[in-house]
Design an enzyme around this catalytic site. Structure first.
Site, short mmCIF file in Angstrom:
data_model
loop_
_atom_site.label_atom_id
_atom_site.label_comp_id
_atom_site.label_asym_id
_atom_site.label_seq_id
_atom_site.Cartn_x
_atom_site.Cartn_y
_atom_site.Cartn_z
CE LYS A 75 -4.07 2.19 2.41
NZ LYS A 75 -4.97 1.90 3.85
CB SER A 150 -8.03 3.62 2.22
OG SER A 150 -7.80 2.67 3.68
CB SER A 174 -8.40 0.67 5.63
OG SER A 174 -9.25 2.47 5.52
#
Lengths: 481, 104
Positions: A75, A150, A174
């Site tokens: 990420k 996210s 997330s």
């Protein structure tokens, strides 16, 4: 050979037995990315050259098992030395970290190969990746829909076979919410289990890094690599990490499951509820028992979170001032001007909204009514879970109130977007671990089951998740791309 | 409680965040919605409940923060740090003048 379809543990076996080479594997993964990435938009950047170089080195050395030689997507809010880390924000568009996050160091010493950085909602604030300053990632099961967020880039990359596994971060859901939307496994570890050093801070008392994988075994293997005490994170817990592989046993006889009615009632779609009830029946068939309980404080979890998280964020994000790194506005008459314009130009709408909410909640006159009050309610939420774990081994709920929603559907209504995290948020407030695993489909869209456990008891989560996965094999179903 | 455009403007200034006129109006409305929603926590009885700032020490096996030696570790990468700065001079961060014209 379609290596990209395999799980990390299957690939690891093939590397060890010299069935395949690491270079072959890396090439296959990048070929897969070439053929589907234009539809999915999971990555902010790819690091092919470095990956192939690393693969050659490893091929010369040989593989001893574990996750050595396995490609991984990271990420883009986790710092990678020499590779841009943007948080999908304009303000960090050109930021090249001078150091690696601890988890990245751990991946490297295991011999894992980072293949690229994945898209996210700007600074991990959002539930769809639509808040990214660069692009919206699409859900591999239906590209009209969001992958969740996210960590939507990481979840979509794994679901689309662009990476066998990925790292995400979870502040209010997330990792778990995109795992649920994309039909993969996602674990938010206990707060303090995985080092946050090098994770760009959003809400420091809630943030935690964790795995997104194709099956439960891979999640356990990745946790074996990243769950370590780190002196550079003062909230890292100096407790022994068990070998999570040993927890992968199909046995839930006598397991006591609690199901909070607050997470199975109003706001949860019927088909999602049905999938969870069917999962509970499968657990019952395997020898577990379940009981509906009430956790009254959960009604207040979302409100509590939307004070605490923005408050911490407004403080953490004050560092983006155009001085040390990141974007600086050209409009800079004086220092004050530079701050105001740099942040005006650099942050997107959701980040600005949260900075304002957080600053307001912390400002003189409102601190007691909002921030302090929220911290007290947080205590009640934690107590509700503590009490539940006196009588039960795990708690279960849907991960999300509904399957993936459409791109654009919730963008103009922040509150309705926030509501998609209603079942995941309480877990971060309580600091406990939770895993989302696929538990069926609603009109061809994946539904996720959330399993919550005691602090530092990821082993039980792995055993309980593994048992269900072996019984149902939802993980074998793949999106048509 | 109602949040006015002026409150948004004041709060944004505290956060050193420039906003357009349009944004001020939009955020005032959205902030009212969000604060209206979060106000439910004020209906919770929290008498004698202590606040939780972090679960790290209350949820863990380890009830104290681990201590380490207070030892300097040299970082050999000043150019990597300075290289990220939007403006620099002699290994220092360069900023515009600190005093506004009317404050001198």
């Amino acid at each position: 050979m379609s290596l990209h379809k395999l799980t990390a543990h299957e690939l690891s076996d093939k590397l060890k037995s010299k069935d395949i080479s690491c270079v072959e594997l890396i090439n296959d993964v990048y070929n897969r990315i070439d053929s589907v990435e234009s539809k999915i938009d999971a990555f902010n950047c790819l690091t092919k050259e470095a990956a192939i170089k690393k693969a050659k080195e490893l091929d010369n050395k040989g593989f001893s098992g574990g996750l050595s030689g396995i490609p991984i997507a990271i990420k883009d809010n986790i710092c990678t030395e020499g590779t841009k880390t943007t948080c999908s924000s304009k303000i960090l568009e050109n930021f090249v970290p001078p150091y690696n996050a601890t988890v990245v160091e751990l991946l490297q010493s295991e011999g894992m190969i980072p293949i690229g950085k994945t898209n996210l909602d700007e600074f991990a604030m959002g539930s769809s990746t639509e808040n990214s300053a660069f692009k919206t990632t699409k859900n591999p099961w239906d590209i009209q829909r969001v992958p969740g967020g996210s960590s939507g880039g990481s979840a979509a990359a794994v679901a689309a076979d662009e990476a066998p596994l990925a790292l995400g971060s979870d502040t209010g859901g997330s990792i778990r919410q995109p795992a649920s939307f994309c039909g993969v496994v996602g674990l938010k570890p206990t707060y303090g289990r995985v080092s946050r050093y090098g994770l760009v801070a959003f809400a420091s008392s809630l943030d935690q890094i964790g795995p997104l994988t194709k099956d439960v075994t891979d999640a356990a293997l990745l946790m074996n690599v990243i769950a370590k005490y780190d002196r550079r994170d003062s909230t890292s817990a100096d407790v022994a990490t068990p070998d999570y592989r040993k927890a992968l046993i199909k046995d839930v006889k006598g397991l006591k499951i609690a199901v909070p009615k607050e997470l199975m009632g109003e706001g949860i779609e019927e088909n999602t509820k049905k999938a969870i009830l069917e999962a509970l029946k499968i657990y019952e068939k395997m020898g577990a028992t379940f009981k509906e309980i009430s956790l009254p404080s959960l009604k207040f979890a979302l409100a509590t979170y939307y004070i605490i998280a923005p408050a911490e964020a407004s403080s953490n994000l004050s560092r983006y001032d155009g001085v040390h790194y990141g974007h600086r506005s050209d409009k800079q008459n004086d220092l004050m001007d530079m701050y105001l314009n740099t942040r005006k130009e650099g942050f997107g709408p959701e980040v600005k909204r949260r900075i304002i909410i957080g600053t307001y909640a912390l400002s003189s006159g409102y601190y007691d009514a909002y921030y302090l009050k929220a911290q007290k309610v947080r205590t009640l939420i934690k107590q509700d879970f503590d009490n539940t774990f006196k009588d039960f081994d795990v708690v279960m709920s849907p991960t999300c109130p509904s399957p993936a929603f459409k791109v654009g559907e919730k963008v103009s209504d922040p509150l309705s977007m926030y509501l998609s995290d209603i079942a995941t948020i309480p877990i971060n407030l309580a600091g406990i671990p939770a895993i989302s695993i696929p538990c069926g489909f609603d009109n061809d869209l994946p539904v996720g089951l959330q399993i919550m456990g005691k602090a530092f008891d990821e082993e039980t989560l792995f055993r309980v998740a593994f048992s269900y996965e072996q019984e149902t094999r939802w993980d074998k179903r793949k999106p048509a791309l | 409680m109602s949040i006015s455009k002026e409150t948004v403007e004041y709060t944004a200034k505290l956060a050193r965040l420039g906003l357009s006129e349009e944004e001020k109006g939009l955020y005032a409305k959205q902030l009212n919605d969000i604060l209206g929603y979060v106000d439910v926590i004020n209906s919770v009885d929290t008498k004698n409940i202590s606040p939780t700032a972090s679960t790290r020490l209350s949820a863990g096996k380890q009830k104290t923060t681990p201590m380490r030696q207070d030892k300097t570790v040299k970082f050999d990468g000043i150019e990597k740090i300075i290289g990220n700065a939007p403006a620099q001079e002699d290994n220092m961060f360069k900023v515009p003048k600190i005093m506004g014209d009317d404050e001198q």
